[in-house]
Design an enzyme around this catalytic site. Sequence first.
Site, short mmCIF file in Angstrom:
data_model
loop_
_atom_site.label_atom_id
_atom_site.label_comp_id
_atom_site.label_asym_id
_atom_site.label_seq_id
_atom_site.Cartn_x
_atom_site.Cartn_y
_atom_site.Cartn_z
N GLU A 95 -4.84 2.64 -7.14
CA GLU A 95 -4.92 3.56 -6.15
C GLU A 95 -6.36 4.65 -6.24
OE1 GLU A 95 -1.09 5.39 -7.52
OE2 GLU A 95 -1.05 5.72 -5.25
N PHE A 107 0.82 -1.13 -0.25
CA PHE A 107 -0.15 0.06 -0.21
C PHE A 107 0.57 1.36 0.04
CE2 PHE A 107 -2.36 -3.55 2.33
CZ PHE A 107 -3.19 -3.68 1.66
N ARG A 167 1.88 15.39 -5.47
CA ARG A 167 0.60 14.89 -6.25
C ARG A 167 -0.70 15.52 -5.34
NH1 ARG A 167 -1.22 10.58 -9.18
NH2 ARG A 167 0.93 9.85 -10.01
N ALA A 193 2.29 4.15 -8.13
CA ALA A 193 1.75 5.13 -8.94
C ALA A 193 0.52 4.51 -9.69
CB ALA A 193 2.57 5.85 -9.67
N GLU A 195 7.32 1.03 -0.34
CA GLU A 195 7.99 1.79 -1.56
C GLU A 195 9.40 2.13 -1.24
OE1 GLU A 195 5.68 4.59 -3.80
OE2 GLU A 195 7.74 5.34 -4.68
N1 MTE Z 1 -3.67 -4.02 -3.80
C1 MTE Z 1 -3.32 -5.12 -2.59
N2 MTE Z 1 -4.02 -6.23 -2.53
N3 MTE Z 1 -2.24 -4.97 -2.04
C2 MTE Z 1 -1.38 -3.41 -2.07
O1 MTE Z 1 -0.53 -3.52 -1.38
N4 MTE Z 1 -1.18 -1.48 -3.03
C3 MTE Z 1 -1.79 -0.27 -3.67
C4 MTE Z 1 -2.59 -1.01 -4.91
N5 MTE Z 1 -3.33 -1.82 -4.74
C5 MTE Z 1 -1.81 -2.46 -2.92
C6 MTE Z 1 -3.20 -2.87 -3.73
C7 MTE Z 1 -0.81 0.62 -4.35
S1 MTE Z 1 -0.70 1.92 -2.97
C8 MTE Z 1 -0.68 0.69 -5.43
S2 MTE Z 1 0.60 2.17 -6.13
C9 MTE Z 1 -0.75 -0.26 -6.38
O2 MTE Z 1 -1.47 -1.44 -6.06
C10 MTE Z 1 0.30 -0.74 -7.02
O3 MTE Z 1 0.18 -1.85 -8.10
P1 MTE Z 1 -0.18 -1.88 -9.49
O4 MTE Z 1 0.75 -0.55 -10.01
O5 MTE Z 1 0.16 -2.96 -10.17
O6 MTE Z 1 -1.40 -1.27 -9.54
N1 HPA Z 2 3.17 8.00 -6.90
C1 HPA Z 2 3.70 6.84 -6.23
N2 HPA Z 2 4.96 6.71 -5.79
C2 HPA Z 2 5.92 7.62 -6.45
C3 HPA Z 2 5.54 8.64 -7.12
C4 HPA Z 2 4.13 8.67 -7.47
O1 HPA Z 2 3.85 9.49 -8.35
N3 HPA Z 2 6.76 9.19 -7.32
C5 HPA Z 2 7.68 8.55 -6.93
N4 HPA Z 2 7.29 7.62 -6.10
MO1 MOS Z 3 1.18 3.19 -4.18
S1 MOS Z 3 1.08 4.71 -2.91
O1 MOS Z 3 1.73 4.64 -5.21
O2 MOS Z 3 2.58 2.60 -3.77
#
Ligand code: MTE
Ligand code: HPA
Ligand code: MOS
Length: 779
Positions: A726, A243, A325, A525, A247
């Site tokens: 997100e 979540f 953001r 992101a 990162e």
């Molecule tokens: N879904 C689950 N099940 N677990 C997670 O930790 N992280 C969220 C989202 N959905 C998350 C999740 C966040 S903060 C992001 S940025 C995106 O998943 C990242 O994955 P994606 O870019 O493949 O969607």
């Molecule tokens: N979103 C999420 N994570 C990030 C970003 C963003 O825009 N830039 C750097 N890390």
């Molecule tokens: Mo999601 S807060 O961009 O890891």
Amino acid sequence: MRKLPKALLRVQTESAHKPTSIAHESAYKHVTGRAQYLDDIPEWPNMLHLATVGAEHASAMIESIELDAARRAPGVVDVITQGDIPGSADVSPVFSGDLLLAGERVDYVGQTVVAVAATSLEAARRACKLVNIHYRSESARLSVQEALEREEFVLPSHTISSGDAGAAIARAEHQLQGELYLRGQEHFYLEGQISIALPNEDGGVRVYSSSQHPAEVQKLVAQVLGVPLHLVQAEVRRMGGAFGGKESQAAALACMAAVFAVRNQRPVKYRMPRRDDMTQTGKRHDFWNQYRAGFDSDGVIRGVEMDLAGLCGHSPDLSDGVVDRAMFHADNAYFYSTARISGHRCRTNTVSNTAFRGFGGPQGMVAAEAMLDDIARAVGADPLDIRKRNLYSADRNTTPYGQALEEEVLPQLIEQLEQTADYRARREQIRAFNVSSTQIKKGLALTPVKFGISFTSKHLNQAGALLHIYADGSIHVSHGGTEMGQGLHTKIAQIVARGFGVDLERVRVAATATDQVPNASPTAASAGTDLNGMAALNAVNTLKQRLLEYAAETYGADIERISIRDDQCWIAQRAIPFAELVKGAYIDRVSLSATGFYRTPKIGYNRTAARGRPFLYFANGAAASEVEVDLNTGEYRVTRVDILQDVGDSLNPAIDLGQVEGGFVQGMGWVTSEELLWNDQGRIISDSPANYKIPTAGDVPEIFNVDFFQRPNAEETVYRSKAVGEPPLMLAISVWCALRDACASLAEYRYNPPLGVPATPEQVYFCARAAKEYAEATS
Ligand code: MTE
Ligand code: HPA
Ligand code: MOS
């Protein structure tokens, strides 16, 4: 192992190369406990376990540290302080200031000062209690307001502006102002932060990390060890939730484990107990938002001024991007003909706040939505009408930072949701109900989300993939993205199968590793599928071309007339099984391995001018939420939620549905029950599930209708899909607006009762009381 029931493998049975609701590749392993997380890996007999000593003061100089008793404690093998780090002690992601171990001073309660390695976690933790640190305490700054007043920032403030907002507000028929305090949010991933390090030859190390950003883990481990990156490999099979909390924050654990592994030439595991995790790792930023708006009698906005102040903690971490953001989303879905949006990065003596689903976007959007409600109540209109009147449209389509919206989605999407959620009729019923009900008041709100997709740092918008076809026709794909439960690997496997025209069962996605795909961006992101899916597809196209050329030559056919579909290579009417084609190509000495690469086109943002195109496109959605508040206690229920989400041409509707539902409920937690609290010494007091309440199954809305807006992405994303990770979190702002709506009913919707985030029952109680007092004073 028992044979998998078919129903668990496929939610729908469609041809494998069309978009389909395939179950998550690890779903069966997740629910049977067979999915391996780092703490499930059998331990090596000589493995060391780590525990750390955290600072007792929010701001203090370290005068002396006594380590002898800890060193002599049973099971203890090694004890280190900052001076023992062979390379750099700084483990910051972008700027500097995040230290693996504190040096001369400490800047927040819990900051790690000493680390202990022992033969068991218990022994390491017991030894930590024997460490004695003497501090000279200094005055601490704990609030965002204090930091703002003294202009104590981790990074300079930044402003986006278009036109003369001050003059436009003054000229407008009406003006209003407001302020809003939003608390942060604890990630509460089920799997806590963890890393395992194994020493290699030549002073190198292989680290297994629960991280969204293995490339950064590799880089920082190399830095703390003082070795080149090629001596360090970082690997991530899966995370038990991240979540955003993994990162940047995961790297410190990997670095700590690596330092001990190399010093002692033993495997090392560092798993944070939940309380340490909640004390020592960053969270969603608190924000204090102030806004001023000028508008017409019909509620159309003429000018907006906003100051968004993020509580960054003691160091920058990712805060520059988070506050940017927030600023990029301070318009949410609304056209501001003039605007001045300023973002401040406040330095406090608290843990350094970090990425959390939405990455500042939610905090900016709440300001916009609160303001829209305020305007509606000021002009005496239904908030939905004011929202619709201010939406971006064809001739009012430019954001305050100068990006023109090329795709108009929300006007139609909202119209559709308004119908399916039966908004108007329910608004009437609720008004009537509230007139006759004295103890229970109902509230309703329909709010949109427009979330920008791309990393706001341009260089992160790139991805790589590595694809092998083995001689038996099975396919192995590595890419730079990590799996945290969101279904990225499932979607990548689908993309690869669809790209080749073969069965999904042929494709296996490897664990993410820095020695497979180099220099990968964090999986963040929401761009994981957009970026890595395109990189994988690029590699597929390379290999497919080679296979087609081989087939053309071998079977003497025109390449234009050869295709691969349904797991077969078709040459006119003749079908050759894919595995046979591959075997033939191997015998013919065709290379069956390729890399793929992708970089997002069109984007470019000039931060100095605060103008440009930070986002390739926007993911849109809207939610209508209804609540019921008990005025005697402030307790409430979310009785019905209707969601319409724009996922483009969905790659996997079942996974996207899970993301929408999960994201929404997580957002509901943020705006309702999750209350992060610190005492006046700067010590976190919400440090366990006993005193920090995330939503449970019982908090899921009683009626919860989720649907997708059926329209492919106008941009050329992978199979015209849209990011989904997100954006749905921010749909939960509708719940917060509905609670405020219920309270405002006590003053005939003519008054804007103050409410912050989270709107706990206690806060809702006070909000309702304020509305009641206003009504009594003005009647
Ligand atoms: N879904 C689950 N099940 N677990 C997670 O930790 N992280 C969220 C989202 N959905 C998350 C999740 C966040 S903060 C992001 S940025 C995106 O998943 C990242 O994955 P994606 O870019 O493949 O969607
Ligand atoms: N979103 C999420 N994570 C990030 C970003 C963003 O825009 N830039 C750097 N890390
Ligand atoms: Mo999601 S807060 O961009 O890891």
